[in-house]
Design a protein around this motif. Sequence first.
Motif, PDB file in Angstrom:
ATOM      1  N   PRO A  60       0.832  -1.208   0.000  1.00  0.00           N
ATOM      2  CA  PRO A  60       0.000   0.000   0.000  1.00  0.00           C
ATOM      3  C   PRO A  60       0.861   1.250   0.000  1.00  0.00           C
ATOM      4  CG  PRO A  60       0.005  -1.035   2.162  1.00  0.00           C
ATOM      5  CD  PRO A  60       0.684  -1.996   1.235  1.00  0.00           C
ATOM      6  N   LEU A  61       0.379   2.292  -0.682  1.00  0.00           N
ATOM      7  CA  LEU A  61       1.141   3.517  -0.770  1.00  0.00           C
ATOM      8  C   LEU A  61       1.382   4.158   0.591  1.00  0.00           C
ATOM      9  CD1 LEU A  61      -0.443   5.174  -3.940  1.00  0.00           C
ATOM     10  CD2 LEU A  61       1.766   4.061  -3.735  1.00  0.00           C
ATOM     11  N   THR A  62       0.519   3.870   1.582  1.00  0.00           N
ATOM     12  CA  THR A  62       0.691   4.472   2.901  1.00  0.00           C
ATOM     13  C   THR A  62       1.959   3.994   3.583  1.00  0.00           C
ATOM     14  OG1 THR A  62      -0.765   2.746   3.770  1.00  0.00           O
ATOM     15  CG2 THR A  62      -1.747   4.901   3.329  1.00  0.00           C
ATOM     16  N   SER A  63       2.611   2.953   3.078  1.00  0.00           N
ATOM     17  CA  SER A  63       3.840   2.471   3.709  1.00  0.00           C
ATOM     18  C   SER A  63       5.094   3.082   3.089  1.00  0.00           C
ATOM     19  CB  SER A  63       3.917   0.946   3.613  1.00  0.00           C
ATOM     20  OG  SER A  63       4.134   0.547   2.275  1.00  0.00           O
ATOM     21  N   VAL A  64       4.947   3.910   2.084  1.00  0.00           N
ATOM     22  CA  VAL A  64       6.113   4.484   1.417  1.00  0.00           C
ATOM     23  C   VAL A  64       7.002   5.233   2.403  1.00  0.00           C
ATOM     24  CG1 VAL A  64       6.831   6.249  -0.243  1.00  0.00           C
ATOM     25  CG2 VAL A  64       5.081   4.593  -0.873  1.00  0.00           C
ATOM     26  N   GLY A  65       6.389   5.943   3.341  1.00  0.00           N
ATOM     27  CA  GLY A  65       7.166   6.753   4.266  1.00  0.00           C
ATOM     28  C   GLY A  65       8.094   5.975   5.158  1.00  0.00           C
ATOM     29  N   SER A  66       7.813   4.687   5.401  1.00  0.00           N
ATOM     30  CA  SER A  66       8.626   3.930   6.344  1.00  0.00           C
ATOM     31  C   SER A  66       9.872   3.324   5.722  1.00  0.00           C
ATOM     32  CB  SER A  66       7.784   2.832   6.998  1.00  0.00           C
ATOM     33  OG  SER A  66       7.293   1.943   6.016  1.00  0.00           O
ATOM     34  N   GLY A  67      10.032   3.410   4.378  1.00  0.00           N
ATOM     35  CA  GLY A  67      11.259   2.914   3.764  1.00  0.00           C
ATOM     36  C   GLY A  67      12.459   3.706   4.275  1.00  0.00           C
ATOM     37  N   ARG A  68      13.530   3.009   4.587  1.00  0.00           N
ATOM     38  CA  ARG A  68      14.677   3.682   5.190  1.00  0.00           C
ATOM     39  C   ARG A  68      15.987   3.174   4.591  1.00  0.00           C
ATOM     40  NH1 ARG A  68      16.256   3.776  11.668  1.00  0.00           N
ATOM     41  NH2 ARG A  68      18.405   4.521  11.395  1.00  0.00           N
ATOM     42  N   ALA A  69      16.832   4.074   4.147  1.00  0.00           N
ATOM     43  CA  ALA A  69      18.168   3.759   3.681  1.00  0.00           C
ATOM     44  C   ALA A  69      19.164   3.977   4.821  1.00  0.00           C
ATOM     45  CB  ALA A  69      18.532   4.631   2.480  1.00  0.00           C
ATOM     46  N   VAL A  70      20.356   3.413   4.674  1.00  0.00           N
ATOM     47  CA  VAL A  70      21.372   3.447   5.729  1.00  0.00           C
ATOM     48  C   VAL A  70      22.464   4.442   5.351  1.00  0.00           C
ATOM     49  CG1 VAL A  70      23.062   2.082   6.996  1.00  0.00           C
ATOM     50  CG2 VAL A  70      20.877   1.052   6.322  1.00  0.00           C
ATOM     51  N   PHE A  71      22.818   5.348   6.243  1.00  0.00           N
ATOM     52  CA  PHE A  71      23.840   6.344   5.946  1.00  0.00           C
ATOM     53  C   PHE A  71      25.246   5.761   6.013  1.00  0.00           C
ATOM     54  CE2 PHE A  71      26.879   9.605   7.407  1.00  0.00           C
ATOM     55  CZ  PHE A  71      26.842  10.437   6.292  1.00  0.00           C
ATOM     56  N   HIS A  72      25.562   5.060   7.096  1.00  0.00           N
ATOM     57  CA  HIS A  72      26.914   4.526   7.279  1.00  0.00           C
ATOM     58  C   HIS A  72      27.058   3.199   6.546  1.00  0.00           C
ATOM     59  CE1 HIS A  72      28.090   7.559  10.168  1.00  0.00           C
ATOM     60  NE2 HIS A  72      27.004   7.330  10.878  1.00  0.00           N
ATOM     61  N   GLY A  73      28.187   2.992   5.899  1.00  0.00           N
ATOM     62  CA  GLY A  73      28.413   1.737   5.203  1.00  0.00           C
ATOM     63  C   GLY A  73      29.638   1.806   4.315  1.00  0.00           C
ATOM     64  N   ALA A 414      32.234   5.342   8.038  1.00  0.00           N
ATOM     65  CA  ALA A 414      31.977   4.416   9.138  1.00  0.00           C
ATOM     66  C   ALA A 414      31.297   5.167  10.275  1.00  0.00           C
ATOM     67  CB  ALA A 414      33.279   3.790   9.615  1.00  0.00           C
ATOM     68  N   LYS A 415      30.699   4.432  11.179  1.00  0.00           N
ATOM     69  CA  LYS A 415      30.052   5.056  12.331  1.00  0.00           C
ATOM     70  C   LYS A 415      31.065   5.929  13.068  1.00  0.00           C
ATOM     71  CE  LYS A 415      26.225   5.316  14.803  1.00  0.00           C
ATOM     72  NZ  LYS A 415      24.958   5.822  14.206  1.00  0.00           N
ATOM     73  N   GLY A 416      30.683   7.170  13.340  1.00  0.00           N
ATOM     74  CA  GLY A 416      31.578   8.093  14.023  1.00  0.00           C
ATOM     75  C   GLY A 416      32.449   8.902  13.087  1.00  0.00           C
ATOM     76  N   GLU A 417      32.406   8.599  11.770  1.00  0.00           N
ATOM     77  CA  GLU A 417      33.184   9.348  10.790  1.00  0.00           C
ATOM     78  C   GLU A 417      32.262  10.239   9.959  1.00  0.00           C
ATOM     79  OE1 GLU A 417      36.743   6.086   9.872  1.00  0.00           O
ATOM     80  OE2 GLU A 417      35.212   6.516   8.342  1.00  0.00           O
ATOM     81  N   TYR A 418      32.860  11.127   9.199  1.00  0.00           N
ATOM     82  CA  TYR A 418      32.091  11.916   8.249  1.00  0.00           C
ATOM     83  C   TYR A 418      32.598  11.625   6.842  1.00  0.00           C
ATOM     84  CZ  TYR A 418      36.027  15.300   8.355  1.00  0.00           C
ATOM     85  OH  TYR A 418      37.256  15.901   8.294  1.00  0.00           O
TER      86      TYR A 418
END
Length: 426
Positions: A60-73, A414-418
């Motif tokens: 359902p389109l109402t679930s689009v908002g909950s998709g989440r990408a990961v910043f650190h990696g 990595a976590k803690g880095e920029y």
Amino acid sequence: MPDQSIREARTPGAPAAEPASGAGGVSRRALLGTAGATGLVLGAAGAAAGYAAAPAGPTPLTSVGSGRAVFHGKHQPGITEGLQACGHLVAFDLAAGAGRKEAAALLRRWSATAERLMAGEAAPHDDTGVARDAGPSSLTITFGFGHGFFARTGLEKQRPAALDPLPDFSSDRLDKSRSDGDLWVQIGANDALVAFHALRALQKDAGSAARVRWQMNGFNRSPGATAHPMTARNLMGQIDGTRNPRPADADFDQRIFVPASGEPAWMAHGSYAVVRRIRMLLDDWEKLSLSAQEQVIGRRKADGAPLSGGSETTPMDLEKTGAGGDLAVPLNAHARITRPDRNGGAAMLRRPFSYHDGIDTDGTPDAGLLFVCWQADPLRGFVPVQRKLDRGDALSKFIRHEASGLFAVPGGAAKGEYVGQRLLEG
């Protein structure tokens, strides 16, 4: 517009954990209300890594908002994830007097803001509340460095050879004011307000360290708009990009990312982004018959199948002829010319947005493609393909390249880095 694609994919799995509320404000995900607990997954075909997983079948389109990408990696977000419904591309120039120290502080601020926004949290400073009612909406934020950045920061010796300026192409009609830049930011999301919120937050974070050089807005089809996942269409109505490399390919990393042993060392696991604003001459294109359009592309408009027969994914038979003896796929067809096996194996991962910037006074739409492609080396990826297109692509008379940029996009933080820390503090 080389003939390669990204597809939408849905895979089974569990939802991402609820992000904690931070000092900057209430978690946006906590305010989702009726949004589903699992998200719509957009990923390159065969891989949805980096996104919250979704159940198989229609979502359902109402679930689009909950998709989440990961910043650190290992890699920055916004490269291997699937096409997003809306996006912003923006380039900054460092301000007069700003150097390495100011650039490092800016990337530190930007990385902290990106991490929070991608988790569905408020910006760390003076959040505007624009995205307050939305979830992360698969937001991705990606940072890169232009050729001029290295001179401005005294890091010329660290500038990659692959970042040398692109050669001139005969189809170029480039506006220099909308090309290049010291710093580049790509923002993508499946909600327009979430994407704008990120753009505004990063612009405010730039402060006195950098000023906007140019900014472009784009869009793609919204998640859930089609009955099943399929390759995107562009504003010409064509299925655009069937032969995109996929993460499941054995040589995907080799083609798209700089190896861990690559040079310079700070670019390990990074990639190079070529950005082109390609205006489509839609009035001329739409005067062509359906058959003529298909001859220009080399594929059927309805389903993307090659004119030599089969389905969208059927290998193109370049030798097949019709009843009159003519080649089924013309020699100057776009899909024929862009094939990697006709370009020394050159390949790039296309991740574009369409754009529409209004209608000119003569009634001509200012519309087309914000072409973004990723490769381990643009001299082996974008350049040879574009040179060949320059020499005889039937599509060339219906498009115009109006802006261009090339950016070095370092590996993920990595976590803690920029992002860019290994360059700026190395």
